[in-house]
Design a protein around this motif. Structure first.
Motif, PDB file in Angstrom:
ATOM      1  N   ASP A  58      99.472  23.729  -0.591  1.00  0.00           N
ATOM      2  CA  ASP A  58     100.834  23.995   0.205  1.00  0.00           C
ATOM      3  C   ASP A  58     100.826  23.429   1.617  1.00  0.00           C
ATOM      4  N   ASN A  59     102.020  23.747   1.714  1.00  0.00           N
ATOM      5  CA  ASN A  59     102.724  23.646   3.798  1.00  0.00           C
ATOM      6  C   ASN A  59     102.094  24.744   4.066  1.00  0.00           C
ATOM      7  N   VAL A  60     102.057  23.975   5.787  1.00  0.00           N
ATOM      8  CA  VAL A  60     102.773  25.244   6.793  1.00  0.00           C
ATOM      9  C   VAL A  60     103.730  25.139   8.205  1.00  0.00           C
ATOM     10  N   THR A  61     104.639  25.391   8.624  1.00  0.00           N
ATOM     11  CA  THR A  61     105.172  24.690   8.721  1.00  0.00           C
ATOM     12  C   THR A  61     105.721  25.394  10.696  1.00  0.00           C
ATOM     13  N   TRP A  62     105.052  24.875  11.553  1.00  0.00           N
ATOM     14  CA  TRP A  62     105.631  25.462  12.711  1.00  0.00           C
ATOM     15  C   TRP A  62     106.462  25.403  13.600  1.00  0.00           C
ATOM     16  N   GLU A  63     107.125  26.421  13.935  1.00  0.00           N
ATOM     17  CA  GLU A  63     108.274  26.371  14.565  1.00  0.00           C
ATOM     18  C   GLU A  63     107.712  26.473  16.366  1.00  0.00           C
ATOM     19  N   ASN A  64     108.758  26.573  17.275  1.00  0.00           N
ATOM     20  CA  ASN A  64     108.122  26.459  18.974  1.00  0.00           C
ATOM     21  C   ASN A  64     109.391  27.676  18.896  1.00  0.00           C
ATOM     22  N   GLY A  65     109.254  28.490  18.872  1.00  0.00           N
ATOM     23  CA  GLY A  65     110.843  29.725  19.257  1.00  0.00           C
ATOM     24  C   GLY A  65     110.851  30.252  21.432  1.00  0.00           C
ATOM     25  N   ASP A  66     109.300  29.596  21.291  1.00  0.00           N
ATOM     26  CA  ASP A  66     109.669  29.411  23.341  1.00  0.00           C
ATOM     27  C   ASP A  66     109.834  28.668  24.159  1.00  0.00           C
ATOM     28  N   HIS A  67     110.669  28.915  25.294  1.00  0.00           N
ATOM     29  CA  HIS A  67     111.021  27.605  26.731  1.00  0.00           C
ATOM     30  C   HIS A  67     109.416  26.398  26.708  1.00  0.00           C
ATOM     31  N   ALA A  68     108.881  27.026  26.583  1.00  0.00           N
ATOM     32  CA  ALA A  68     107.464  25.989  26.945  1.00  0.00           C
ATOM     33  C   ALA A  68     106.848  25.102  25.914  1.00  0.00           C
ATOM     34  N   PRO A  69     106.396  23.707  26.330  1.00  0.00           N
ATOM     35  CA  PRO A  69     106.001  23.545  24.559  1.00  0.00           C
ATOM     36  C   PRO A  69     104.668  23.975  24.340  1.00  0.00           C
ATOM     37  N   HIS A  70     104.397  23.998  23.057  1.00  0.00           N
ATOM     38  CA  HIS A  70     102.753  24.398  22.234  1.00  0.00           C
ATOM     39  C   HIS A  70     102.312  22.828  21.281  1.00  0.00           C
ATOM     40  N   THR A  71     101.018  23.520  21.028  1.00  0.00           N
ATOM     41  CA  THR A  71     100.901  22.365  19.418  1.00  0.00           C
ATOM     42  C   THR A  71     100.114  23.637  18.793  1.00  0.00           C
ATOM     43  N   ALA A  72     100.009  22.971  17.926  1.00  0.00           N
ATOM     44  CA  ALA A  72      98.820  23.811  17.110  1.00  0.00           C
ATOM     45  C   ALA A  72      98.143  23.170  16.540  1.00  0.00           C
ATOM     46  N   THR A  93     100.038  19.854   5.582  1.00  0.00           N
ATOM     47  CA  THR A  93      99.366  20.319   4.352  1.00  0.00           C
ATOM     48  C   THR A  93      98.255  20.402   4.571  1.00  0.00           C
ATOM     49  N   PHE A  94      97.701  21.229   3.966  1.00  0.00           N
ATOM     50  CA  PHE A  94      96.193  21.426   3.370  1.00  0.00           C
ATOM     51  C   PHE A  94      95.843  21.329   2.051  1.00  0.00           C
ATOM     52  N   ASN A  95      95.376  20.412   1.599  1.00  0.00           N
ATOM     53  CA  ASN A  95      94.784  19.716   0.390  1.00  0.00           C
ATOM     54  C   ASN A  95      93.066  20.134   0.247  1.00  0.00           C
ATOM     55  N   GLU A  96      92.221  20.472   1.266  1.00  0.00           N
ATOM     56  CA  GLU A  96      91.536  21.409   0.856  1.00  0.00           C
ATOM     57  C   GLU A  96      90.997  22.837   0.927  1.00  0.00           C
ATOM     58  N   PRO A  97      90.345  23.767  -0.021  1.00  0.00           N
ATOM     59  CA  PRO A  97      90.603  25.029   0.888  1.00  0.00           C
ATOM     60  C   PRO A  97      88.914  25.262   1.709  1.00  0.00           C
ATOM     61  N   GLY A  98      89.972  26.668   2.701  1.00  0.00           N
ATOM     62  CA  GLY A  98      88.991  26.578   3.579  1.00  0.00           C
ATOM     63  C   GLY A  98      89.951  27.738   4.342  1.00  0.00           C
ATOM     64  N   GLU A  99      88.363  28.377   5.452  1.00  0.00           N
ATOM     65  CA  GLU A  99      89.938  28.999   6.459  1.00  0.00           C
ATOM     66  C   GLU A  99      89.281  27.522   8.098  1.00  0.00           C
ATOM     67  N   TYR A 100      90.639  27.439   7.627  1.00  0.00           N
ATOM     68  CA  TYR A 100      91.235  26.575   9.382  1.00  0.00           C
ATOM     69  C   TYR A 100      91.658  27.180  10.831  1.00  0.00           C
ATOM     70  N   ARG A 101      90.604  26.753  11.647  1.00  0.00           N
ATOM     71  CA  ARG A 101      90.757  28.231  12.486  1.00  0.00           C
ATOM     72  C   ARG A 101      91.890  26.822  13.832  1.00  0.00           C
ATOM     73  N   TYR A 102      92.953  27.304  14.229  1.00  0.00           N
ATOM     74  CA  TYR A 102      93.399  26.210  15.316  1.00  0.00           C
ATOM     75  C   TYR A 102      93.996  27.054  16.729  1.00  0.00           C
ATOM     76  N   LEU A 115      94.553  30.444   6.307  1.00  0.00           N
ATOM     77  CA  LEU A 115      93.112  30.532   5.026  1.00  0.00           C
ATOM     78  C   LEU A 115      93.731  29.959   3.280  1.00  0.00           C
ATOM     79  N   VAL A 116      92.815  28.556   3.229  1.00  0.00           N
ATOM     80  CA  VAL A 116      93.449  27.527   2.208  1.00  0.00           C
ATOM     81  C   VAL A 116      92.701  28.170   0.774  1.00  0.00           C
ATOM     82  N   ARG A 117      93.510  28.497   0.125  1.00  0.00           N
ATOM     83  CA  ARG A 117      92.225  28.697  -1.157  1.00  0.00           C
ATOM     84  C   ARG A 117      92.918  27.873  -2.551  1.00  0.00           C
ATOM     85  N   ASN A 118      92.012  27.702  -3.520  1.00  0.00           N
ATOM     86  CA  ASN A 118      92.171  27.478  -4.762  1.00  0.00           C
ATOM     87  C   ASN A 118      93.293  27.711  -5.686  1.00  0.00           C
ATOM     88  N   ARG A 119      93.813  26.916  -6.252  1.00  0.00           N
ATOM     89  CA  ARG A 119      94.426  27.344  -6.905  1.00  0.00           C
ATOM     90  C   ARG A 119      94.253  27.725  -8.339  1.00  0.00           C
TER      91      ARG A 119
END
Length: 121
Positions: A58-72, A93-102, A115-119
């Motif tokens: 599955d995917n995660v999409t980040w969208e910036n709603g602030d005036h300042a630039p950001h990253t993930a 896109t996350f292809n491996e299970p695990g916990e991804y901190r950012y 948090l990415v879980r097995n299907r």
């Protein structure tokens, strides 16, 4: 269209807040059914929601709603959205299970988790 009174708006907000609190999932976003994607919005120098739970592939999409630039940017350096100006978005896109901190590399106090879980459970 009729204008809502302050009391009506307040009661609606209280009811909505109670409903969210009762779910116990106010700080999580899930990819459900056929969506295969969770959106994380960047507002007021925070990731909303701070934790996204998805399945492998599955995917995660980040969208910036602030005036300042950001990253993930993942703490382990495996992925990075790059700089996101206002209204910009990036998908990972996350292809491996695990916990991804950012974090946001521009504003390290901004933290989130995917948090990415097995299907198969």
């Amino acid at each position: 269209m009729r204008k809502l009174s302050e009391i009506t708006r307040r009661r609606f907000g209280q009811g909505l807040g109670a409903a969210i609190a009762l779910t116990g999932e106010a700080n999580l976003a899930f990819a459900h059914g056929g969506s295969h994607e969770v959106a994380v919005r960047i507002d007021d120098f925070t990731f909303v929601p701070p934790t996204a739970e998805i399945l492998v592939g599955d995917n995660v999409t980040w969208e910036n709603g602030d005036h300042a630039p950001h990253t993930a940017t993942s703490l382990d350096g495996t992925w990075d959205t790059g700089p996101l100006e206002r209204a910009a978005f990036r998908r990972v896109t996350f292809n491996e299970p695990g916990e991804y901190r950012y974090v946001c590399t521009f504003h390290p106090h901004m933290k989130g988790t995917v948090l990415v879980r097995n299907r198969d459970g």
